[in-house]
Design an enzyme around this catalytic site. Structure first.
Site, mmCIF file in Angstrom:
data_model
loop_
_atom_site.group_PDB
_atom_site.id
_atom_site.type_symbol
_atom_site.label_atom_id
_atom_site.label_comp_id
_atom_site.label_asym_id
_atom_site.label_seq_id
_atom_site.Cartn_x
_atom_site.Cartn_y
_atom_site.Cartn_z
ATOM 1 C CB CYS A 78 -0.874 -0.014 1.257
ATOM 2 S SG CYS A 78 -1.804 1.504 1.495
ATOM 3 C CB CYS A 194 -2.614 4.234 -5.453
ATOM 4 S SG CYS A 194 -4.017 3.417 -4.653
HETATM 5 N N1 DGL Z 1 -3.915 0.767 -2.101
HETATM 6 C C1 DGL Z 1 -3.668 1.921 -1.301
HETATM 7 C C2 DGL Z 1 -2.394 2.620 -1.759
HETATM 8 O O1 DGL Z 1 -1.590 1.999 -2.410
HETATM 9 C C3 DGL Z 1 -4.662 2.992 -1.182
HETATM 10 C C4 DGL Z 1 -6.056 2.940 -1.399
HETATM 11 C C5 DGL Z 1 -6.754 3.581 -0.216
HETATM 12 O O2 DGL Z 1 -6.980 2.844 0.739
HETATM 13 O O3 DGL Z 1 -7.051 4.787 -0.287
HETATM 14 O O4 DGL Z 1 -2.186 3.770 -1.458
#
Ligand code: DGL
Length: 281
Positions: A78, A194
């Site tokens: 993440c 993301c």
């Molecule tokens: N998958 C998460 C990231 O890479 C973010 C998505 C979220 O929870 O806002 O930042």
């Protein structure tokens, strides 16, 4: 003192939801013999609007769960959690006496983008939390101080992927707005900052143009994980295919339904778990 991690133990991977499955997908392909345990914190999605202290607390709670289950390495799949909590989490794990590496997605992606750009102009699309942290500026400029970086916060883009609903014309308009500054800056390389964004990768590629190389977290991280395991002599001695399983806060059925599209592999074993829902002080 916790027991030393075992080479046959799983690699722990986590995200706010299904996005990190794009990273797990690459890891399953690059390291087929390893076992993986993925935690999707769907009940607390989105992470992208949260403050650093919250992301640090959430990351600690998740690391506790993964370490209790014997994880030999933790991948923060993440970008929002990596940007605000990676150093904090690595220190927390080490202070707990665990000889376990914590690897995040920002550094490997930044290095790959710097290696790929030809005109020295790189774009970043990421959540507001990631953009506010300045993590990509630090990582890209540490790798090449001459790069011109254009960073755009995309508040709604992760939700399009997490919902799993068909992409609408409104989504396309939203994505077009986010891509505008990257087009104006003439970037030849765009970091999808993301882990949810590869789901809309085709849309972003179309809006940015075929001349732009998209860099995703998953492709960038597998080599880093492999290297960390061999440095600690923790690569599994097994050959053949390892196992992978899932923990999920929130609705497990929805996690599987949307997640299977990200993972492109079956998601058989999903266990629902509880983590505190209140925001830590
Ligand atoms: N998958 C998460 C990231 O890479 C973010 C998505 C979220 O929870 O806002 O930042």
């Amino acid at each position: 003192m916790p027991a030393a991690p075992q080479s046959t133990a799983p690699i722990g991977v986590f995200d706010s939801g299904v996005g990190g499955l794009t990273v797990l997908h690459e890891l399953l392909v690059a390291l087929p013999q390893e076992d993986f345990l993925y935690l999707g914190d769907c009940a607390r999605f989105p992470y992208g609007d949260r403050a650093p202290a919250e992301l640090q607390a959430f990351s600690r709670q998740i690391a506790d769960v993964l370490l209790e289950r014997g994880a030999k390495l933790i991948v923060v799949a993440c970008n929002s959690a990596t940007s605000s909590a990676l150093e904090h989490l690595a220190a927390y794990v080490a202070e707990g006496g665990h000889a376990v590496d914590v690897i995040g997605v920002v550094g490997p992606e930044s290095n790959l983008a710097v290696a790929r750009t030809r005109n020295g102009r790189i774009g970043v699309l990421a959540t507001p939390a990631t953009v506010a942290s300045g993590a990509y500026e630090r990582a890209v400029l540490a790798s090449d101080p001459l790069v011109k970086l254009t960073t755009v916060a995309c508040p709604q883009l992760a939700r399009i992927s997490q919902d799993g609903a068909p992409i609408t014309e409104d989504d396309v308009d939203l994505a077009r707005t986010y891509c505008g500054p990257l087009r104006e800056a003439g970037v030849d390389t765009a970091i999808l900052g993301c882990t949810h964004y590869p789901f809309v990768g085709a849309l972003l590629q179309r809006l940015l143009g075929p001349q732009v190389t998209l860099i995703t977290s998953g492709t960038a991280i597998a080599r880093r994980v492999q290297h960390a395991l061999s440095t600690r002599e923790l690569a599994t001695p097994r050959s053949g295919e390892g196992r992978y399983s899932f923990l999920c806060t929130g609705d497990a059925a929805a996690f599987v339904e949307v997640g299977s599209r990200f993972l492109q592999l079956p998601m058989a074993a999903v266990e629902q778990i509880e983590l505190p829902t209140e925001v830590p002080a």
